[in-house]
Enzyme design. Structure first.
Site, PDB file in Angstrom:
ATOM      1  N   LYS A   1       0.825  -1.161   0.365  1.00  5.49           N
ATOM      2  CA  LYS A   1       0.269   0.040   0.007  1.00  5.49           C
ATOM      3  C   LYS A   1       0.110   1.407   0.179  1.00  5.49           C
ATOM      4  CE  LYS A   1      -3.004  -2.119   3.324  1.00  5.49           C
ATOM      5  NZ  LYS A   1      -3.092  -1.513   4.972  1.00  5.49           N
TER       6      LYS A   1
ATOM      7  N   ASP B   1       7.296   3.140  -2.166  1.00  2.00           N
ATOM      8  CA  ASP B   1       7.779   4.429  -1.423  1.00  2.00           C
ATOM      9  C   ASP B   1       9.879   4.588  -1.171  1.00  2.00           C
ATOM     10  OD1 ASP B   1       7.475   1.397   0.250  1.00  2.00           O
ATOM     11  OD2 ASP B   1       6.206   2.249   1.323  1.00  2.00           O
TER      12      ASP B   1
ATOM     13  N   ASP C   1      14.657  -0.507   0.478  1.00  2.00           N
ATOM     14  CA  ASP C   1      15.230  -0.470   1.878  1.00  2.00           C
ATOM     15  C   ASP C   1      16.732  -1.382   1.541  1.00  2.00           C
ATOM     16  OD1 ASP C   1      15.131  -0.219   5.011  1.00  2.00           O
ATOM     17  OD2 ASP C   1      14.431  -2.084   4.665  1.00  2.00           O
TER      18      ASP C   1
ATOM     19  N   PHE D   1      14.009   3.886  10.398  1.00  2.00           N
ATOM     20  CA  PHE D   1      12.577   3.609   9.705  1.00  2.00           C
ATOM     21  C   PHE D   1      12.116   5.134  10.210  1.00  2.00           C
ATOM     22  CE2 PHE D   1       8.185   2.560  11.062  1.00  2.00           C
ATOM     23  CZ  PHE D   1       8.400   1.479  10.012  1.00  2.00           C
ATOM     24  N   VAL D   2      11.386   5.185   8.888  1.00  2.00           N
ATOM     25  CA  VAL D   2      10.734   6.419   8.656  1.00  2.00           C
ATOM     26  C   VAL D   2       8.898   6.636   8.381  1.00  2.00           C
ATOM     27  CG1 VAL D   2      12.379   8.092   8.146  1.00  2.00           C
ATOM     28  CG2 VAL D   2      10.687   6.157   6.252  1.00  2.00           C
TER      29      VAL D   2
END
Ligand code: IMP
Ligand code: MG
Length: 179
Positions: A47, A103, A106, A156-157
């Site tokens: 998502k 998004d 990582d 971590f965002v």
């Protein structure tokens, strides 16, 4: 911008809405220049990428095809390393120039798994556009996004689609975890 609390964690302001907008404009210009005449298929990774994908596609200078795929690899604050396909792709990708929109990159596991899958289905090319890129988090050597907005560290965002256990996606700005 104020600190936000999501569940048991606190997050502090990191990248504001205006900076995000500027970065997306730049990515849109780069993609427009390179793909204008190749009718690419954009695959938005649900998502988290939905906010980024919608804003990005509206800034392209050509009309673009978009579809969705849903995968998950994160639990709490860490990548499980396993990419689970929750909603597969329906559209044929044979001979299409595909641009995955996510998004954040990582570990790179999501991109590696999706790229393999799309190439095995006959995609003509596969590239990756992400808003955030964590270069030091890569566990898949030699993989990097073709287009990105910001390089960040391993923190971590949340916000602008990114979530902490499904919380925080609708925040307009991006926030970083407070330790
Ligand atoms: P990768 O497969 O490790 O590159 O991770 C990609 C996915 O992990 C992203 O699409 C996000 O859903 C999730 N992810 C990675 N880092 C973060 C983060 O800092 N906040 C929220 N989600 C993240
Ligand atoms: Mg994601």
């Amino acid at each position: 911008m104020e600190t936000v609390k999501l569940g048991d964690r606190e997050f502090i302001p990191f990248i504001c809405e205006d900076e995000i907008k500027k970065a997306i404009k730049k990515i849109a210009c780069d993609i427009s220049r390179q793909y204008k005449n190749s009718n690419p298929l954009f695959i938005c990774v649900l998502k988290g990428a939905v906010f980024f994908a919608v804003d990005l596609l509206r800034l392209l200078d050509f009309s673009a095809d978009m579809t969705f795929i849903r995968v998950a690899s994160y639990c709490d604050l860490t990548s499980t390393g396993e990419v689970k396909m929750l909603q597969p792709l329906i559209e044929p990708v044979k001979n299409r120039q595909v641009i995955i929109v996510d998004d954040v990159m990582d570990s790179g596991c999501t991109y590696r798994a999706l790229k393999r899958l799309l190439l095995s289905q006959g995609a003509g090319s596969v590239s990756l556009a992400v808003l955030l890129y964590k270069p030091d988090a890569s566990k898949c050597g030699g993989i990097s996004p073709d287009f990105y907005g910001f390089k960040i560290g391993n923190e971590f965002v949340v916000g602008y689609g990114l979530d902490y256990n499904d919380m925080g996606r609708s925040l307009k700005d991006i926030f970083v975890i407070k330790d």
